[in-house]
Design an enzyme around this catalytic site. Structure first.
Site, PDB file in Angstrom:
ATOM      1  N   GLU A  11     -45.602   7.529   9.269  1.00 41.45           N
ATOM      2  CA  GLU A  11     -45.576   7.277   7.817  1.00 41.45           C
ATOM      3  C   GLU A  11     -45.587   5.765   7.659  1.00 41.45           C
ATOM      4  O   GLU A  11     -44.609   5.093   8.009  1.00 41.45           O
ATOM      5  CB  GLU A  11     -44.354   7.932   7.187  1.00 41.45           C
ATOM      6  CG  GLU A  11     -44.473   9.448   7.262  1.00 41.45           C
ATOM      7  CD  GLU A  11     -43.258  10.220   6.801  1.00 41.45           C
ATOM      8  OE1 GLU A  11     -42.300   9.601   6.313  1.00 41.45           O
ATOM      9  OE2 GLU A  11     -43.270  11.448   6.947  1.00 41.45           O
TER      10      GLU A  11
ATOM     11  N   CYS B 178     -42.069   2.526  -0.083  1.00 44.53           N
ATOM     12  CA  CYS B 178     -43.451   2.657   0.393  1.00 44.53           C
ATOM     13  C   CYS B 178     -44.329   3.303  -0.659  1.00 44.53           C
ATOM     14  O   CYS B 178     -45.519   3.030  -0.732  1.00 44.53           O
ATOM     15  CB  CYS B 178     -43.474   3.486   1.669  1.00 44.53           C
ATOM     16  SG  CYS B 178     -42.742   5.108   1.454  1.00 44.53           S
TER      17      CYS B 178
HETATM   18  P1  NAD Z   1     -41.408  -2.306  10.551  1.00 41.05           P
HETATM   19  O1  NAD Z   1     -42.667  -1.688  11.027  1.00 41.05           O
HETATM   20  O2  NAD Z   1     -41.268  -3.772  10.630  1.00 41.05           O
HETATM   21  O3  NAD Z   1     -40.157  -1.725  11.350  1.00 41.05           O
HETATM   22  C1  NAD Z   1     -39.890  -0.340  11.382  1.00 41.05           C
HETATM   23  C2  NAD Z   1     -39.114  -0.017  12.639  1.00 41.05           C
HETATM   24  O4  NAD Z   1     -39.950  -0.235  13.776  1.00 41.05           O
HETATM   25  C3  NAD Z   1     -37.871  -0.873  12.851  1.00 41.05           C
HETATM   26  O5  NAD Z   1     -36.851  -0.043  13.359  1.00 41.05           O
HETATM   27  C4  NAD Z   1     -38.340  -1.872  13.897  1.00 41.05           C
HETATM   28  O6  NAD Z   1     -37.303  -2.406  14.680  1.00 41.05           O
HETATM   29  C5  NAD Z   1     -39.262  -1.015  14.733  1.00 41.05           C
HETATM   30  N1  NAD Z   1     -40.269  -1.743  15.502  1.00 41.05           N
HETATM   31  C6  NAD Z   1     -40.892  -2.895  15.175  1.00 41.05           C
HETATM   32  N2  NAD Z   1     -41.804  -3.219  16.139  1.00 41.05           N
HETATM   33  C7  NAD Z   1     -41.745  -2.247  17.082  1.00 41.05           C
HETATM   34  C8  NAD Z   1     -42.422  -2.004  18.310  1.00 41.05           C
HETATM   35  N3  NAD Z   1     -43.371  -2.827  18.760  1.00 41.05           N
HETATM   36  N4  NAD Z   1     -42.101  -0.906  19.024  1.00 41.05           N
HETATM   37  C9  NAD Z   1     -41.163  -0.036  18.571  1.00 41.05           C
HETATM   38  N5  NAD Z   1     -40.482  -0.215  17.428  1.00 41.05           N
HETATM   39  C10 NAD Z   1     -40.768  -1.299  16.676  1.00 41.05           C
HETATM   40  O7  NAD Z   1     -41.195  -1.773   9.068  1.00 41.05           O
HETATM   41  P2  NAD Z   1     -40.020  -2.151   8.050  1.00 41.05           P
HETATM   42  O8  NAD Z   1     -40.237  -3.565   7.619  1.00 41.05           O
HETATM   43  O9  NAD Z   1     -38.722  -1.741   8.624  1.00 41.05           O
HETATM   44  O10 NAD Z   1     -40.324  -1.166   6.826  1.00 41.05           O
HETATM   45  C11 NAD Z   1     -41.204  -1.472   5.797  1.00 41.05           C
HETATM   46  C12 NAD Z   1     -42.540  -0.802   6.035  1.00 41.05           C
HETATM   47  O11 NAD Z   1     -42.355   0.600   6.148  1.00 41.05           O
HETATM   48  C13 NAD Z   1     -43.510  -0.968   4.879  1.00 41.05           C
HETATM   49  O12 NAD Z   1     -44.804  -1.198   5.379  1.00 41.05           O
HETATM   50  C14 NAD Z   1     -43.458   0.373   4.167  1.00 41.05           C
HETATM   51  O13 NAD Z   1     -44.603   0.712   3.410  1.00 41.05           O
HETATM   52  C15 NAD Z   1     -43.283   1.305   5.330  1.00 41.05           C
HETATM   53  N6  NAD Z   1     -42.705   2.576   4.914  1.00 41.05           N
HETATM   54  C16 NAD Z   1     -43.514   3.688   4.864  1.00 41.05           C
HETATM   55  C17 NAD Z   1     -43.002   4.905   4.431  1.00 41.05           C
HETATM   56  C18 NAD Z   1     -43.873   6.133   4.331  1.00 41.05           C
HETATM   57  O14 NAD Z   1     -43.337   7.203   4.110  1.00 41.05           O
HETATM   58  N7  NAD Z   1     -45.172   6.015   4.489  1.00 41.05           N
HETATM   59  C19 NAD Z   1     -41.662   4.989   4.052  1.00 41.05           C
HETATM   60  C20 NAD Z   1     -40.870   3.837   4.102  1.00 41.05           C
HETATM   61  C21 NAD Z   1     -41.403   2.633   4.543  1.00 41.05           C
END
Ligand code: NAD
Length: 486
Positions: free
Chosen positions: A254, A288
């Site tokens: 997501e 999101c």
């Molecule tokens: P992010 O991708 O920066 O981080 C999400 C998670 O991934 C965190 O726990 C982070 O530590 C981890 N992570 C980062 N790099 C990684 C890697 N290389 N390997 C494994 N894990 C890793 O996202 P964020 O800033 O926490 O959240 C905001 C984003 O999430 C926005 O783009 C938003 O649109 C999206 N989002 C989407 C939905 C949906 O349902 N589509 C819902 C909520 C948020």
């Protein structure tokens, strides 16, 4: 200073090397806790515990027994509702009413709903004819996929994490959860709930840390993780997909969005303004599914812009428990910098700043927090960066349109495809437009309203797969086909 520990095999544990990182409050940038950062050893211990639980007590439970335990989890979250609300407010700085009306109740619902789904799902079976006349019985059984790696974001941490953990456990899997480094509290608190209700050790594990070269990466590369479910940025999803390709693990993603709202001139005007105010600015725009592009039919364009401006200017910034306040900060200094860089870019690109564009004056220690003003722009072309790229802040660009085709083309001219809202009293047109917009979910005259049994997910670069109700079973179980010659 509070220390937030990893939760591995039913116990709260520190990292072996004693490594920790800071958890700061978004309200005033104060350090409110230290968090134990899992290294490779802790991630491995968590995955091994999850693996052992599958082969042990958890794997031996009947569906009814498992489901009863998950009802227990939902009930215990509800019993400790105030603790979860307080923890989530401390993590995110978002208002009390957002926690109590939506984010924490949904956490409990995520266990209850998927327990119900699993309990009631029918299975396939077919009687077949065979040349000898004796026939065959061909049926399918669903088995848990195994150890699920859950990687969660910070924007609605408890709700989004349990949205994965609920169905994963209901289907009989075990999980290792990596919450966002920005929001470690409620995921850890859930460990207490799991122990209290008697979820066997190793079924639910939590490891804290960052993404690259930290717990997130160690988890997604671990060979004993059987599938990965992730919510976060599209770019991060791409990195996780590479990791999942080692060993051909399944993924459910997501991801980001740049969601359009379409307001027709015949809409219930006040409802549309209220709805778009919520979808653009709830949770300080860190949703999101939120709206960052608004298209308004020309006859009501000016009136709409003024009405949304008035609402944006009426927000009251303050602490979550300040009953005179209704508006919180962004999650972190880093995110504030990113959002403000887009505010500057909008001006460089020639936007008219209808309202906002900067930071509010905050008194005392709150002046150190990550506050930014709700911001509305007009006048930019569709090619402008702030109209194309996900900002994930409290802001939207509004432009006028003159025809259905024009607005549909504009809404679709984006790499993301998560959500749309359509505002009109002409329902036939609403249905026609909804069918042509390239997104995973369309709301008509509403927003953020969904039965958890329906399919949820994004199109294009907004995700892979669908979760919700029985759709979650497609990801969290493996179907085995058995054919018996009679
Ligand atoms: P992010 O991708 O920066 O981080 C999400 C998670 O991934 C965190 O726990 C982070 O530590 C981890 N992570 C980062 N790099 C990684 C890697 N290389 N390997 C494994 N894990 C890793 O996202 P964020 O800033 O926490 O959240 C905001 C984003 O999430 C926005 O783009 C938003 O649109 C999206 N989002 C989407 C939905 C949906 O349902 N589509 C819902 C909520 C948020």
């Amino acid at each position: 200073m509070q220390l937030i520990r990893n939760f591995i095999n039913g116990e709260f544990v520190d990292a072996a090397e004693g490594k920790t990182f800071e958890k700061r409050s978004p309200l005033d940038n104060r350090i409110i806790a230290r968090v134990s950062e899992a290294g490779r050893a802790e991630v491995d211990a968590a995955v091994q515990a999850a693996h052992a639980a599958l082969k042990g007590e958890w794997g031996a439970l009947s569906t009814d027994q498992r489901v009863d335990l998950l009802y227990g989890v939902a009930n215990e979250i509800t019993r400790r509702f105030d603790d979860f609300v307080a923890a989530e407010m401390a993590d995110t700085g978002q208002p009390h009413h957002v926690m109590t009306s939506a984010f924490i109740p949904r956490g409990a619902a995520n266990f209850k709903v998927f327990a119900d789904v699993v309990k009631n799902v029918p299975s396939e079976s077919f009687q077949m004819a065979t040349p000898d006349g004796r026939g065959a019985l061909n049926y399918a059984i669903r088995l848990p996929k195994g150890v699920i790696g859950v990687i969660a974001p910070w924007n609605a941490p408890f709700m989004l994490m349990t949205w994965k953990v609920g169905p994963a456990l209901a289907c009989g899997n075990t999980v290792v959860v990596k919450p966002s480094e920005e929001t470690p509290l409620t995921t850890t608190l859930l460990g207490e709930v799991m122990n209290k209700v008697g979820i066997p050790k190793g079924v639910y594990n939590v490891i804290h840390g960052f993404g690259p070269d930290s717990a997130g990466e160690f988890l997604t590369h671990h060979p004993k993780v059987d599938a990965i479910t992730f919510t976060g940025e599209t770019r991060t999803g791409a990195a996780i997909m590479k990791a999942a390709s080692e060993g051909m693990r399944d993924v459910s993603f997501e991801l980001g969005g740049k969601n359009a709202a379409i307001v027709f001139a015949d809409a219930d005007f006040d409802a549309a303004v209220d709805g778009i105010f919520r979808s653009a600015f709830l949770n300080s725009g860190q949703v999101c599914l939120g709206t960052e592009r608004v298209y308004v039919e020309r006859p009501i364009f000016d009136k709409f812009v003024q009405a949304l401006k008035a609402k944006a200017e009426a927000v009251k910034f303050g602490r979550p428990d300040d009953h005179n306040a209704n508006y919180g900060p962004l999650i972190s200094a880093e995110h504030k910098r990113k959002v403000l860089s887009y505010y500057a870019k909008a001006v460089e690109e020639g936007a008219t700043v209808v309202t906002g564009g900067g930071v509010p004056q905050m008194a005392g220690e709150l002046a150190e927090g990550h506050w930014v003003q709700p911001t509305i722009w007009t006048g930019l072309p569709e090619t402008a960066a702030v109209v194309r790229e996900e900002i994930f802040g409290p802001c939207c660009h509004i432009s006028p349109f003159d025809s259905d085709d024009e607005v549909i083309n504009k809404a679709n001219a984006n790499d993301y495809g998560l959500a749309t809202t359509i505002w009109t009293t002409n329902l036939a047109r609403a249905h026609r437009v909804a069918a042509r917009v390239e997104v995973g979910i369309t709301w008509i005259n509403s927003w953020f309203l969904r039965d958890l049994r329906t399919a949820f997910g994004g199109s294009k670069q907004s995700g892979i797969g669908r979760e919700g109700g029985v759709h979650s079973l497609e990801f969290y179980t493996e179907t085995r086909n058995i054919c018996v010659k009679l």
